[in-house]
Design an enzyme around this catalytic site. Structure first.
Site, PDB file in Angstrom:
ATOM      1  N   CYS A   1       1.428 -10.958  -2.558  1.00  0.00           N
ATOM      2  CA  CYS A   1       0.705  -9.723  -2.200  1.00  0.00           C
ATOM      3  C   CYS A   1      -0.345  -9.431  -3.274  1.00  0.00           C
ATOM      4  O   CYS A   1      -0.220  -9.880  -4.413  1.00  0.00           O
ATOM      5  CB  CYS A   1       1.723  -8.590  -2.125  1.00  0.00           C
ATOM      6  SG  CYS A   1       0.990  -6.960  -1.921  1.00  0.00           S
ATOM      7  N   THR A  16      -0.553  -6.777  -4.803  1.00  0.00           N
ATOM      8  CA  THR A  16       0.189  -6.107  -5.885  1.00  0.00           C
ATOM      9  C   THR A  16       0.683  -7.133  -6.909  1.00  0.00           C
ATOM     10  O   THR A  16       0.639  -6.895  -8.120  1.00  0.00           O
ATOM     11  CB  THR A  16       1.401  -5.340  -5.297  1.00  0.00           C
ATOM     12  OG1 THR A  16       0.909  -4.434  -4.323  1.00  0.00           O
ATOM     13  CG2 THR A  16       2.158  -4.578  -6.362  1.00  0.00           C
ATOM     14  N   HIS A  76      -2.074  -8.020  -9.159  1.00  0.00           N
ATOM     15  CA  HIS A  76      -2.268  -6.998 -10.205  1.00  0.00           C
ATOM     16  C   HIS A  76      -1.255  -7.194 -11.328  1.00  0.00           C
ATOM     17  O   HIS A  76      -1.581  -7.084 -12.514  1.00  0.00           O
ATOM     18  CB  HIS A  76      -2.099  -5.584  -9.632  1.00  0.00           C
ATOM     19  CG  HIS A  76      -3.224  -5.181  -8.721  1.00  0.00           C
ATOM     20  ND1 HIS A  76      -4.526  -5.092  -9.152  1.00  0.00           N
ATOM     21  CD2 HIS A  76      -3.243  -4.845  -7.408  1.00  0.00           C
ATOM     22  CE1 HIS A  76      -5.293  -4.729  -8.135  1.00  0.00           C
ATOM     23  NE2 HIS A  76      -4.545  -4.575  -7.073  1.00  0.00           N
ATOM     24  N   CYS A 116      16.330   6.565  -1.222  1.00  0.00           N
ATOM     25  CA  CYS A 116      17.569   7.215  -1.661  1.00  0.00           C
ATOM     26  C   CYS A 116      18.437   7.664  -0.483  1.00  0.00           C
ATOM     27  O   CYS A 116      19.650   7.757  -0.594  1.00  0.00           O
ATOM     28  CB  CYS A 116      17.245   8.397  -2.565  1.00  0.00           C
ATOM     29  SG  CYS A 116      16.547   9.820  -1.693  1.00  0.00           S
ATOM     30  N   CYS A 174      16.899  12.518   0.053  1.00  0.00           N
ATOM     31  CA  CYS A 174      15.850  13.508  -0.238  1.00  0.00           C
ATOM     32  C   CYS A 174      15.284  14.089   1.068  1.00  0.00           C
ATOM     33  O   CYS A 174      15.589  13.610   2.156  1.00  0.00           O
ATOM     34  CB  CYS A 174      14.735  12.890  -1.085  1.00  0.00           C
ATOM     35  SG  CYS A 174      13.660  11.749  -0.196  1.00  0.00           S
TER      36      CYS A 174
HETATM   37  P1  NAD Z   1      -7.377  -7.387  -1.173  1.00  0.00           P
HETATM   38  O1  NAD Z   1      -7.734  -6.931  -2.536  1.00  0.00           O
HETATM   39  O2  NAD Z   1      -6.992  -8.825  -0.960  1.00  0.00           O
HETATM   40  O3  NAD Z   1      -8.571  -7.067  -0.163  1.00  0.00           O
HETATM   41  C1  NAD Z   1      -9.570  -6.136  -0.390  1.00  0.00           C
HETATM   42  C2  NAD Z   1     -10.859  -6.714   0.172  1.00  0.00           C
HETATM   43  O4  NAD Z   1     -11.872  -5.733   0.060  1.00  0.00           O
HETATM   44  C3  NAD Z   1     -11.327  -7.958  -0.576  1.00  0.00           C
HETATM   45  O5  NAD Z   1     -11.468  -9.064   0.298  1.00  0.00           O
HETATM   46  C4  NAD Z   1     -12.650  -7.513  -1.164  1.00  0.00           C
HETATM   47  O6  NAD Z   1     -13.603  -8.567  -1.255  1.00  0.00           O
HETATM   48  C5  NAD Z   1     -13.070  -6.431  -0.173  1.00  0.00           C
HETATM   49  N1  NAD Z   1     -14.133  -5.547  -0.679  1.00  0.00           N
HETATM   50  C6  NAD Z   1     -14.519  -5.333  -1.963  1.00  0.00           C
HETATM   51  N2  NAD Z   1     -15.593  -4.505  -1.987  1.00  0.00           N
HETATM   52  C7  NAD Z   1     -15.898  -4.200  -0.711  1.00  0.00           C
HETATM   53  C8  NAD Z   1     -16.917  -3.426  -0.114  1.00  0.00           C
HETATM   54  N3  NAD Z   1     -17.823  -2.777  -0.837  1.00  0.00           N
HETATM   55  N4  NAD Z   1     -16.942  -3.360   1.234  1.00  0.00           N
HETATM   56  C9  NAD Z   1     -16.023  -4.011   1.981  1.00  0.00           C
HETATM   57  N5  NAD Z   1     -15.043  -4.776   1.459  1.00  0.00           N
HETATM   58  C10 NAD Z   1     -14.969  -4.859   0.125  1.00  0.00           C
HETATM   59  O7  NAD Z   1      -6.212  -6.424  -0.691  1.00  0.00           O
HETATM   60  P2  NAD Z   1      -5.125  -6.469   0.498  1.00  0.00           P
HETATM   61  O8  NAD Z   1      -3.892  -7.126  -0.004  1.00  0.00           O
HETATM   62  O9  NAD Z   1      -5.711  -6.910   1.783  1.00  0.00           O
HETATM   63  O10 NAD Z   1      -4.836  -4.900   0.559  1.00  0.00           O
HETATM   64  C11 NAD Z   1      -5.856  -4.007   0.963  1.00  0.00           C
HETATM   65  C12 NAD Z   1      -5.816  -2.722   0.162  1.00  0.00           C
HETATM   66  O11 NAD Z   1      -4.635  -1.990   0.537  1.00  0.00           O
HETATM   67  C13 NAD Z   1      -5.705  -2.891  -1.366  1.00  0.00           C
HETATM   68  O12 NAD Z   1      -6.485  -1.880  -1.978  1.00  0.00           O
HETATM   69  C14 NAD Z   1      -4.236  -2.668  -1.638  1.00  0.00           C
HETATM   70  O13 NAD Z   1      -4.003  -2.215  -2.961  1.00  0.00           O
HETATM   71  C15 NAD Z   1      -3.926  -1.610  -0.619  1.00  0.00           C
HETATM   72  N6  NAD Z   1      -2.517  -1.461  -0.215  1.00  0.00           N
HETATM   73  C16 NAD Z   1      -2.108  -0.202   0.041  1.00  0.00           C
HETATM   74  C17 NAD Z   1      -0.829   0.029   0.491  1.00  0.00           C
HETATM   75  C18 NAD Z   1      -0.406   1.415   0.804  1.00  0.00           C
HETATM   76  O14 NAD Z   1       0.798   1.641   1.006  1.00  0.00           O
HETATM   77  N7  NAD Z   1      -1.333   2.366   0.860  1.00  0.00           N
HETATM   78  C19 NAD Z   1       0.057  -1.052   0.695  1.00  0.00           C
HETATM   79  C20 NAD Z   1      -0.403  -2.340   0.447  1.00  0.00           C
HETATM   80  C21 NAD Z   1      -1.705  -2.550  -0.008  1.00  0.00           C
HETATM   81 ZN    ZN Z   2      14.574   9.650  -0.458  1.00  0.00          ZN
END
Ligand code: NAD
Ligand code: ZN
Length: 358
Positions: free
Chosen positions: A51, A53, A56, A107, A110
């Protein structure tokens, strides 16, 4: 062979990918094989997907440094086989069954857990983040988190049910039937959301992505129009196909402030913007012009709904599974993890699946 001999043969150690020190990289190490506690299920991991994550955590960015407490085994997207049921497991699970699992361990007590919003649990523990994860030969999971895999869903697809669920939860948070949709960012989750939006009846799915390799993947998953936001023609192209109105629904899947602002300009009046991408910092937007006077609906999305999203994702895989194949660009032996992370950080991969053998 006596029972005693068989026990003597059971491995007590396993391979794992672990963050051992607060610094970039992971280590391939030996760890003690987990023993399922009461209510847990011991799963032999066969495949696990990487992923964003994990990237990161591999790079050890500011978020990781604040959240992860090494040593921690990484990983939360996987498929495996039930090896042993802990005491008191009442779910209909059997040894030998193929399973995945919801990696958010809640949990159960909650306000959010008790009102059908366990994805917002305030005491959540995430595997591979807050406790040991699935980049290992075995993982023990609470039985309530375990998701049996339908016989018609192959391991490749089952290993990505977690991020597919993020895409499903995002798309399902807006009414896309008959709607024009702009997906901002073609990472694996943005890419998954294209066939999901189409399956849910979107009339047109436009993808905006600066990375040429990933634009190719967006075409492969069936996007109707794929645009590069850095060339300046995105806004004109979107306005042209929407007859000057802007799109009905925006799926923000990039987390980039510039992309976010641009997307706001491309939403039609009274449109909906669903936000999954996580910005790494605060940033300003023009609230009055782009949100308030536009009567825009903003929807934040966190994780997957437990377990409504899993049922929706399973149904999607059973009816549209092959549509996600272009996103699953690489499969590698788990030992080649450094190569996998290099591919991911250079942007030349969709989803990478690590093969744990067996
Ligand atoms: P990823 O980082 O692989 O994909 C992000 C994409 O955005 C990349 O391909 C990148 O080139 C593109 N990008 C960069 N700048 C851009 C722009 N100006 N315009 C359009 N596209 C652009 O991430 P992913 O694994 O596909 O996840 C997507 C997002 O969701 C990430 O930010 C991640 O952290 C987030 N996420 C959130 C949750 C949640 O629960 N909210 C869960 C999982 C992932
Ligand atoms: Zn809970």
């Amino acid at each position: 062979m006596s029972t005693r001999d068989r026990h003597a043969e059971r491995p007590r150690y396993m391979r794992c990918l672990r963050k051992t020190e607060p610094e970039p990289g992971f280590h391939l190490e030996q760890a003690t094989k987990p023993v399922p506690l009461r209510g847990e299920v011991l799963i032999r991991v066969t495949s696990a997907a990487i992923c964003g994550t994990d990237v990161h955590i591999y790079q050890w960015d500011e978020w990781s440094a604040n959240r992860i407490k090494p040593p921690t085994i990484i990983g939360h997207e996987f498929v495996g086989v039930v090896e042993q049921l802990g005491q008191g497991v009442t779910q209909p699970l059997e040894v030998g069954q193929r399973v995945s699992a919801e990696g958010h361990i809640c949990c159960g007590t909650c306000y959010y857990c008790r009102t059908g919003k366990a994805h917002l649990c305030q005491s959540v523990e995430i595997i591979g983040v807050d406790r040991d994860g699935c980049f290992a030969d075995w993982i023990s999971m609470p039985a309530g988190n375990v998701w049996p895999i339908h016989a018609d869903i192959p391991d490749r697809w089952a290993s990505v049910m977690d991020p597919l669920g993020n895409a499903m939860h995002t798309v399902a948070s807006a009414d896309v039937a008959g709607a024009s949709v702009l997906c901002v960012g073609a990472g694996p989750i943005g890419l998954f959301s294209v066939p999901i939006a189409k399956a849910r009846g979107a009339s047109r799915v436009i993808v905006s992505e600066p990375n040429a390799y990933r634009r190719g993947l967006a075409e492969a998953v069936g996007a109707d129009l794929v645009l590069d936001p850095t060339t300046g023609d995105l806004e004109a192209a979107v306005m042209e196909v929407t007859r000057g109105m802007g799109v009905d629904v925006i799926l923000e899947m990039s987390g980039h402030p510039g992309a976010f602002r641009q997307a706001l300009r491309l939403a039609r009046l009274a449109g909906t913007m669903v936000l999954l991408g996580i910005p790494s910092r605060e940033f300003a937007i023009d609230w009055a012009e782009e949100v308030i006077f536009k009567a825009l609906t903003l929807v934040g999305v966190n994780g997957r709904r437990m377990f409504e999203t899993w049922y929706q994702t399973e149904e999607f895989l059973l009816t549209h599974g092959p549509s996600i194949e272009p996103v699953l660009t690489h499969t590698m032996p788990m030992e080649d993890f450094d190569t996998a992370f290099r591919y991911l950080t250079s942007g030349r991969a969709g989803k990478i699946i690590l093969d744990f053998g067996g």
